[in-house]
Design an enzyme around this catalytic site. Structure first.
Site, mmCIF file in Angstrom:
data_model
loop_
_atom_site.group_PDB
_atom_site.id
_atom_site.type_symbol
_atom_site.label_atom_id
_atom_site.label_comp_id
_atom_site.label_asym_id
_atom_site.label_seq_id
_atom_site.Cartn_x
_atom_site.Cartn_y
_atom_site.Cartn_z
ATOM 1 N N TYR A 152 0.833 -1.218 0.000
ATOM 2 C CA TYR A 152 0.000 0.000 0.000
ATOM 3 C C TYR A 152 0.865 1.266 0.000
ATOM 4 O O TYR A 152 0.597 2.212 -0.747
ATOM 5 C CB TYR A 152 -0.897 -0.051 1.238
ATOM 6 N N LYS A 156 0.897 4.123 -2.828
ATOM 7 C CA LYS A 156 0.530 5.509 -2.517
ATOM 8 C C LYS A 156 1.682 6.475 -2.818
ATOM 9 O O LYS A 156 1.445 7.634 -3.190
ATOM 10 C CB LYS A 156 0.083 5.620 -1.055
#
Ligand code: NAP
Length: 251
Positions: A152, A156
């Site tokens: 993640y 991001k």
């Protein structure tokens, strides 16, 4: 002459996406409410219509090129040229690196990075033609690194580079691209994180709020308000930025 623009918000069935769709509709835009399952968009669409706005429920997996093409063609046909795009759809598949599977890695990349790429590619064709566009990508404070989120945080952080490149390539067409990077926002996603950590949501909120300078966790409307500004005509000189909305300083 009507000043209505058409906005696409992905992952808008709930959480930050739903709040953003409602806010952009309240700002006067017609909003395509995109989520995996068209029926799951009903509550967001009803909320917009009940408030006097215009919305369309669209089912699509943002990581699937054919579904994205079909979805955006339908938006253009039924609402008009999409010139505002909020790449918000997201998933988490958290685990420490030694336990993270290839499937955990690929699933997160497919939604956040591939999804943002496919939706942007489809919508920029309309934006460059209209000589106006606003793209907002949802990054995260996790872009700076977060235990259990190698996939993640990489996605991001990747979205921040993606955003800056879009700003460079598309600026001359009147298109801005910015990233909003939330800190802790109270949604089902953070509820799932609390569950993974084996603590109650109430404790997770209290513990997090104690470390946030404004002494509270964020709500979806905090993010929607920031996105609303970035999508306004008056934000046309703000591009390629990453705006942390986290109740305190991050850089
Ligand atoms: P959420 O409550 O989990 O909502 C995410 C939405 O995205 C869900 O409706 C989900 O649909 C949809 N979605 C997932 N995969 C999709 C796909 N392939 N195609 C289309 N839609 C898909 O999450 P949230 O907390 O509102 O987060 C929204 C965004 O903000 C995400 O990008 C997230 O990473 C980012 N963010 C959140 C926080 C936070 O603290 N909450 C902090 C930083 C960044 P289903 O329900 O069908 O799965």
């Amino acid at each position: 002459m009507s000043n209505t623009k058409v906005a696409v918000v992905t992952g808008a069935a709930r959480g930050i996406g739903a709040a953003t769709a409602r806010r952009l509709a309240a700002d006067g835009n017609a909003v395509a409410v995109v989520d995996l399952d068209e029926s799951s968009c009903a509550a967001t669409v009803s909320a917009i219509e009940d408030a006097g706005g215009r919305a369309l429920a669209v089912g699509a997996d943002v990581g699937d090129g054919a579904q994205v093409e079909t979805a955006i063609a339908r938006v253009a046909e039924e609402l008009g040229a999409p010139v505002i795009l909020i790449n918000n759809a997201g998933i988490i598949r958290d685990n420490l690196i030694f336990k993270m599977t290839e499937a955990d890695w690929d699933a997160v990349m497919a939604v956040h990075l591939r999804g943002a790429f496919l939706m942007t590619k489809a919508c920029q064709a309309f934006m460059t033609k209209e000589k106006f566009g606003r793209i907002v990508n949802l990054s995260s404070s996790s872009a700076q690194g977060n235990r259990g989120q190698a996939n993640y945080s990489a996605a991001k952080a990747g979205l921040q580079g993606f955003t800056k490149t879009l700003a460079i390539e598309l600026g001359k067409f009147g298109v801005t691209a910015n990233a909003v990077a939330p800190g802790f926002i109270q949604t089902e996603m953070t509820a799932a994180t609390a569950e993974r950590m084996g603590i109650s949501m109430a404790d997770f909120i209290a513990h997090s709020a104690a470390q946030i300078p404004v002494a509270r966790v964020g709500q979806p409307d905090d993010i929607a308000a920031t996105i609303s500004f970035l999508c306004s005509e008056e934000a046309g000189y703000v591009s390629g930025q990453v705006i942390y909305v986290a109740g305190g300083p991050l850089d």
